[in-house]
Design a protein around this motif. Structure first.
Motif, PDB file in Angstrom:
ATOM      1  N   THR A  18     -24.166-106.523  18.893  1.00  0.00           N
ATOM      2  CA  THR A  18     -23.052-106.745  19.536  1.00  0.00           C
ATOM      3  C   THR A  18     -23.253-106.796  21.370  1.00  0.00           C
ATOM      4  N   ARG A  19     -24.110-106.277  21.617  1.00  0.00           N
ATOM      5  CA  ARG A  19     -24.364-105.997  23.005  1.00  0.00           C
ATOM      6  C   ARG A  19     -25.194-107.418  23.664  1.00  0.00           C
ATOM      7  N   CYS A  20     -26.090-107.857  22.459  1.00  0.00           N
ATOM      8  CA  CYS A  20     -27.095-108.944  22.562  1.00  0.00           C
ATOM      9  C   CYS A  20     -25.956-110.263  22.740  1.00  0.00           C
TER      10      CYS A  20
ATOM     11  N   HIS B 265     -29.924-100.583  30.672  1.00  0.00           N
ATOM     12  CA  HIS B 265     -29.498-100.662  32.094  1.00  0.00           C
ATOM     13  C   HIS B 265     -30.444-101.575  32.804  1.00  0.00           C
ATOM     14  N   VAL B 266     -31.584-101.578  32.444  1.00  0.00           N
ATOM     15  CA  VAL B 266     -32.689-102.468  33.131  1.00  0.00           C
ATOM     16  C   VAL B 266     -32.518-103.965  32.767  1.00  0.00           C
ATOM     17  N   GLY B 267     -32.750-104.204  31.531  1.00  0.00           N
ATOM     18  CA  GLY B 267     -32.749-105.404  30.895  1.00  0.00           C
ATOM     19  C   GLY B 267     -31.566-106.359  31.186  1.00  0.00           C
ATOM     20  N   SER B 268     -30.410-105.620  31.029  1.00  0.00           N
ATOM     21  CA  SER B 268     -29.062-106.558  31.407  1.00  0.00           C
ATOM     22  C   SER B 268     -29.330-106.827  32.773  1.00  0.00           C
TER      23      SER B 268
ATOM     24  N   ASP C 199     -27.929 -94.155  39.992  1.00  0.00           N
ATOM     25  CA  ASP C 199     -28.924 -94.631  38.808  1.00  0.00           C
ATOM     26  C   ASP C 199     -29.775 -95.753  39.467  1.00  0.00           C
ATOM     27  N   PRO C 200     -31.336 -95.266  39.130  1.00  0.00           N
ATOM     28  CA  PRO C 200     -32.319 -96.050  39.880  1.00  0.00           C
ATOM     29  C   PRO C 200     -32.482 -97.474  39.099  1.00  0.00           C
ATOM     30  N   SER C 201     -31.645 -97.623  37.887  1.00  0.00           N
ATOM     31  CA  SER C 201     -31.933 -99.037  37.240  1.00  0.00           C
ATOM     32  C   SER C 201     -31.850-100.132  37.749  1.00  0.00           C
TER      33      SER C 201
ATOM     34  N   ALA D  40     -33.046-111.994  16.513  1.00  0.00           N
ATOM     35  CA  ALA D  40     -33.361-110.768  15.918  1.00  0.00           C
ATOM     36  C   ALA D  40     -34.458-109.953  16.801  1.00  0.00           C
ATOM     37  N   PRO D  41     -34.285-108.675  16.600  1.00  0.00           N
ATOM     38  CA  PRO D  41     -35.093-107.838  17.473  1.00  0.00           C
ATOM     39  C   PRO D  41     -36.681-107.951  17.114  1.00  0.00           C
ATOM     40  N   ASP D  42     -36.973-108.436  15.850  1.00  0.00           N
ATOM     41  CA  ASP D  42     -38.576-108.564  15.467  1.00  0.00           C
ATOM     42  C   ASP D  42     -39.013-109.843  15.984  1.00  0.00           C
TER      43      ASP D  42
ATOM     44  N   GLN E  74     -36.799-108.335  25.973  1.00  0.00           N
ATOM     45  CA  GLN E  74     -36.620-107.337  24.701  1.00  0.00           C
ATOM     46  C   GLN E  74     -35.905-106.380  25.331  1.00  0.00           C
ATOM     47  N   GLY E  75     -34.735-105.710  24.829  1.00  0.00           N
ATOM     48  CA  GLY E  75     -33.947-104.542  25.429  1.00  0.00           C
ATOM     49  C   GLY E  75     -33.098-104.932  26.456  1.00  0.00           C
ATOM     50  N   LEU E  76     -31.687-104.682  26.270  1.00  0.00           N
ATOM     51  CA  LEU E  76     -30.772-105.309  27.244  1.00  0.00           C
ATOM     52  C   LEU E  76     -29.905-104.123  27.844  1.00  0.00           C
TER      53      LEU E  76
ATOM     54  N   GLY F  40     -42.543-106.640  32.303  1.00  0.00           N
ATOM     55  CA  GLY F  40     -41.249-106.171  31.836  1.00  0.00           C
ATOM     56  C   GLY F  40     -41.119-104.706  32.345  1.00  0.00           C
ATOM     57  N   ALA F  41     -40.165-103.886  32.296  1.00  0.00           N
ATOM     58  CA  ALA F  41     -39.878-102.728  32.901  1.00  0.00           C
ATOM     59  C   ALA F  41     -40.434-101.276  31.862  1.00  0.00           C
ATOM     60  N   ALA F  42     -40.472-101.737  30.551  1.00  0.00           N
ATOM     61  CA  ALA F  42     -40.885-100.605  29.599  1.00  0.00           C
ATOM     62  C   ALA F  42     -42.054 -99.697  30.216  1.00  0.00           C
ATOM     63  N   ASN F  43     -42.229 -98.437  30.177  1.00  0.00           N
ATOM     64  CA  ASN F  43     -43.411 -97.845  30.561  1.00  0.00           C
ATOM     65  C   ASN F  43     -44.499 -97.788  29.258  1.00  0.00           C
TER      66      ASN F  43
ATOM     67  N   PRO G 259     -40.840-106.868  28.289  1.00  0.00           N
ATOM     68  CA  PRO G 259     -40.529-105.584  27.190  1.00  0.00           C
ATOM     69  C   PRO G 259     -39.600-104.933  28.419  1.00  0.00           C
ATOM     70  N   CYS G 260     -38.382-104.728  27.960  1.00  0.00           N
ATOM     71  CA  CYS G 260     -37.391-103.567  28.628  1.00  0.00           C
ATOM     72  C   CYS G 260     -36.740-102.671  27.585  1.00  0.00           C
ATOM     73  N   ALA G 261     -37.581-102.305  26.611  1.00  0.00           N
ATOM     74  CA  ALA G 261     -37.128-101.443  25.658  1.00  0.00           C
ATOM     75  C   ALA G 261     -37.998-100.281  25.339  1.00  0.00           C
ATOM     76  N   LEU G 262     -38.795 -99.980  24.496  1.00  0.00           N
ATOM     77  CA  LEU G 262     -39.741 -99.175  24.426  1.00  0.00           C
ATOM     78  C   LEU G 262     -41.145 -99.201  24.689  1.00  0.00           C
ATOM     79  N   GLY G 263     -41.915 -98.379  24.664  1.00  0.00           N
ATOM     80  CA  GLY G 263     -43.265 -98.489  25.156  1.00  0.00           C
ATOM     81  C   GLY G 263     -44.137 -98.756  23.941  1.00  0.00           C
TER      82      GLY G 263
ATOM     83  N   ILE H 233     -32.943-113.571  24.251  1.00  0.00           N
ATOM     84  CA  ILE H 233     -32.797-112.120  24.434  1.00  0.00           C
ATOM     85  C   ILE H 233     -32.632-111.356  23.126  1.00  0.00           C
ATOM     86  N   THR H 234     -32.881-110.313  23.164  1.00  0.00           N
ATOM     87  CA  THR H 234     -32.924-109.348  21.932  1.00  0.00           C
ATOM     88  C   THR H 234     -32.348-107.840  22.349  1.00  0.00           C
ATOM     89  N   ASP H 235     -31.818-107.440  21.251  1.00  0.00           N
ATOM     90  CA  ASP H 235     -31.571-105.913  21.440  1.00  0.00           C
ATOM     91  C   ASP H 235     -31.046-105.556  20.099  1.00  0.00           C
TER      92      ASP H 235
HETATM   93  P1  NAI Z   1     -32.125 -98.289  28.310  1.00  0.00           P
HETATM   94  O1  NAI Z   1     -31.954 -96.990  27.043  1.00  0.00           O
HETATM   95  O2  NAI Z   1     -30.501 -98.346  28.967  1.00  0.00           O
HETATM   96  O3  NAI Z   1     -31.931 -99.620  27.458  1.00  0.00           O
HETATM   97  C1  NAI Z   1     -32.957 -99.883  26.405  1.00  0.00           C
HETATM   98  C2  NAI Z   1     -32.436-100.888  25.531  1.00  0.00           C
HETATM   99  O4  NAI Z   1     -33.592-101.358  24.568  1.00  0.00           O
HETATM  100  C3  NAI Z   1     -31.141-100.462  24.754  1.00  0.00           C
HETATM  101  O5  NAI Z   1     -30.188-101.306  24.861  1.00  0.00           O
HETATM  102  C4  NAI Z   1     -31.739-100.233  23.213  1.00  0.00           C
HETATM  103  O6  NAI Z   1     -30.724-100.619  22.238  1.00  0.00           O
HETATM  104  C5  NAI Z   1     -32.860-101.293  23.411  1.00  0.00           C
HETATM  105  N1  NAI Z   1     -33.904-101.256  22.215  1.00  0.00           N
HETATM  106  C6  NAI Z   1     -34.173-100.059  21.842  1.00  0.00           C
HETATM  107  N2  NAI Z   1     -35.392-100.600  20.753  1.00  0.00           N
HETATM  108  C7  NAI Z   1     -35.523-101.847  20.990  1.00  0.00           C
HETATM  109  C8  NAI Z   1     -36.061-102.708  19.981  1.00  0.00           C
HETATM  110  N3  NAI Z   1     -37.125-102.249  18.960  1.00  0.00           N
HETATM  111  N4  NAI Z   1     -35.937-104.052  19.829  1.00  0.00           N
HETATM  112  C9  NAI Z   1     -34.919-104.531  21.042  1.00  0.00           C
HETATM  113  N5  NAI Z   1     -33.998-103.546  21.759  1.00  0.00           N
HETATM  114  C10 NAI Z   1     -34.468-102.286  21.785  1.00  0.00           C
HETATM  115  O7  NAI Z   1     -33.215 -98.065  28.978  1.00  0.00           O
HETATM  116  P2  NAI Z   1     -33.392 -98.454  30.515  1.00  0.00           P
HETATM  117  O8  NAI Z   1     -33.163 -97.595  31.494  1.00  0.00           O
HETATM  118  O9  NAI Z   1     -32.739 -99.933  30.606  1.00  0.00           O
HETATM  119  O10 NAI Z   1     -35.242 -98.726  30.526  1.00  0.00           O
HETATM  120  C11 NAI Z   1     -35.756 -99.618  29.702  1.00  0.00           C
HETATM  121  C12 NAI Z   1     -37.274 -99.415  29.785  1.00  0.00           C
HETATM  122  O11 NAI Z   1     -37.566 -99.306  31.053  1.00  0.00           O
HETATM  123  C13 NAI Z   1     -37.560 -98.071  29.068  1.00  0.00           C
HETATM  124  O12 NAI Z   1     -38.719 -98.253  28.600  1.00  0.00           O
HETATM  125  C14 NAI Z   1     -37.771 -97.204  30.718  1.00  0.00           C
HETATM  126  O13 NAI Z   1     -38.715 -96.139  30.276  1.00  0.00           O
HETATM  127  C15 NAI Z   1     -38.402 -98.165  31.534  1.00  0.00           C
HETATM  128  N6  NAI Z   1     -38.105 -97.867  32.873  1.00  0.00           N
HETATM  129  C16 NAI Z   1     -36.917 -97.647  33.410  1.00  0.00           C
HETATM  130  C17 NAI Z   1     -36.370 -97.181  34.622  1.00  0.00           C
HETATM  131  C18 NAI Z   1     -35.103 -97.294  35.090  1.00  0.00           C
HETATM  132  O14 NAI Z   1     -35.138 -97.045  36.511  1.00  0.00           O
HETATM  133  N7  NAI Z   1     -34.068 -97.328  34.266  1.00  0.00           N
HETATM  134  C19 NAI Z   1     -37.631 -97.099  35.651  1.00  0.00           C
HETATM  135  C20 NAI Z   1     -39.109 -97.338  34.995  1.00  0.00           C
HETATM  136  C21 NAI Z   1     -39.154 -97.635  33.766  1.00  0.00           C
END
Ligand code: NAI
Length: 344
Positions: free
Chosen positions: A206-208, A182-185, A144-146, A221-223, A178-180, A257-260, A235-239, A200-202
């Motif tokens: 429960t996770r949050c 693999h990466v955010g946590s 896992d690269p996270s 809250a997420p918003d 934003q987003g907890l 943040g990490a999101a693409n 930003p560590c959730a969505l693009g 923080i938010t997710d």
């Molecule tokens: P993940 O799927 O493990 O975590 C994403 C988290 O965001 C989940 O806990 C989800 O419930 C939460 N989330 C989704 N929508 C949300 C919203 N509107 N508000 C708040 N929380 C929300 O994904 P991961 O692996 O942690 O990746 C996070 C971001 O980083 C993604 O955009 C991914 O493309 C990007 N990324 C990840 C890499 C990696 O090594 N895992 C590498 C490069 C980029």
């Protein structure tokens, strides 16, 4: 469906349509650029609405991988494989083997890894038929690269804080995450250990709350995260989280943040600059994962942790370049990546 005249076609070296009737494989493998080395990039399984959408995604993502790896100074180019279908139903060992055979036929020009819809265990299946795959740990259990992505983002935030706020220390710095997942946590854990204050938010409440309790963070809250007054928004959730609608709501001086694809459109980088918000380009700050998978495949004399920590210097260089040239930080990153493709 157009390919050479598709908006996202960017002089890609090779685009392969791979099909296997027995397993139902329908895949597109896009090799964007191999100037710096074989094309590397994950394999995504996604229920695309049509084949044109799958092609667009493969073209765009493979180009993004070229830029990301070039900027990180890695000896690889950019590629991506997309499989059309819902991972929950189409993913079988036979399909993964068929993909592996298609990759093998490319003779090493493309090396695959995990992505959305695939896992290290899936890559272990692919590895049964080709050696051109990474993202599998030596004992076959992980890969896992996270954690490396999170570590890279942590160093990137340090660089941004130094550039904007004049301090290397994160003690007392307020970060809204934003987003907890693999990466955010993992990022939150590192930030907390460095003394940062966290909001923080997710969407998984429960996770949050669990993470908030563990780290003494403030859950929202997420918003509400977009309205949080803080030093850094991560930003560590969505693009596409930064849009013309969300930008006026931001009350931070740094986005890191990490999101693409954090910006809905590239021109928002100028709007952020105009608002005085320092943007750490997503593909520069989130390169820890590709650094790790590249390292795992090729090996390297420099320890992987040191290479990931190098994201700090890469970002400081981009921020200085942007300031010196009066351009936004995304343009600075694109320019530096293009230089690396031309000059090595
Ligand atoms: P993940 O799927 O493990 O975590 C994403 C988290 O965001 C989940 O806990 C989800 O419930 C939460 N989330 C989704 N929508 C949300 C919203 N509107 N508000 C708040 N929380 C929300 O994904 P991961 O692996 O942690 O990746 C996070 C971001 O980083 C993604 O955009 C991914 O493309 C990007 N990324 C990840 C890499 C990696 O090594 N895992 C590498 C490069 C980029």
């Amino acid at each position: 469906m157009e390919c050479f005249s598709a908006p996202d076609f960017d002089h890609h070296e090779q685009v392969v349509f791979a099909h296997d009737a027995a397993s139902g494989l329908k895949a597109i493998i896009a090799i964007h650029d191999t100037t710096r080395g074989p094309a590397m990039g994950g394999c995504r399984i996604w229920p695309y609405p049509d084949e044109a959408a799958a092609l667009t995604n493969a073209l765009r993502l493979s180009r993004g991988m070229t830029y990301k790896s070039a900027l990180a100074g890695l000896p690889i180019g950019g590629g991506k494989a997309v499989i059309i279908g819902d991972a929950a139903t189409v993913k079988t060992p036979a399909l993964l083997h068929a993909l592996g055979r298609a990759i093998d036929r490319l003779g090493g020009r493309y090396i695959t890894a995990e992505d959305v819809g695939t896992s290290p265990a899936d890559m272990a299946q692919v590895a049964q038929v080709t050696r051109f795959v990474t993202g599998i740990s030596r004992d076959g259990s992980g890969g896992d690269p996270s954690p490396y992505t999170a570590r890279g983002v942590y160093h990137g935030i340090r660089a941004a804080v130094r550039h904007r706020l004049g301090s290397d220390s994160l003690a007392g710095i307020h970060v809204a995450v934003q987003g907890l997942g693999h990466v955010g946590s993992a990022l939150c854990k590192a930030l907390s250990a460095a003394g940062a204050r966290l909001t923080i938010t997710d969407i998984d409440a429960t996770r949050c709350h669990r993470i908030a309790h563990r780290l003494g963070a403030t859950p929202v809250a997420p918003d509400a995260i977009l309205d949080t007054e803080a030093d850094v928004f991560a930003p560590c959730a969505l693009g596409a989280v930064i849009t013309t609608d969300t930008l006026p709501r931001l009350r931070v001086s740094i986005i890191a943040g990490a999101a693409n694809n954090q910006l809905a459109t590239d021109d928002l980088a100028d709007a952020l600059k105009a608002r005085g918000i320092l943007y750490a380009p997503d593909y520069a700050i989130n390169a820890g994962g590709i650094i790790q998978v590249c390292h795992a495949y090729f090996g390297n004399d420099t320890p992987v942790d040191a290479r990931v920590a190098g994201i700090y210097d890469i970002l400081l260089d981009l921020f200085a370049r942007a300031d010196n040239r009066g351009i936004n930080t995304l343009a600075a990153a694109d320019g530096r990546a293009r230089e690396r493709l031309t000059n090595g």
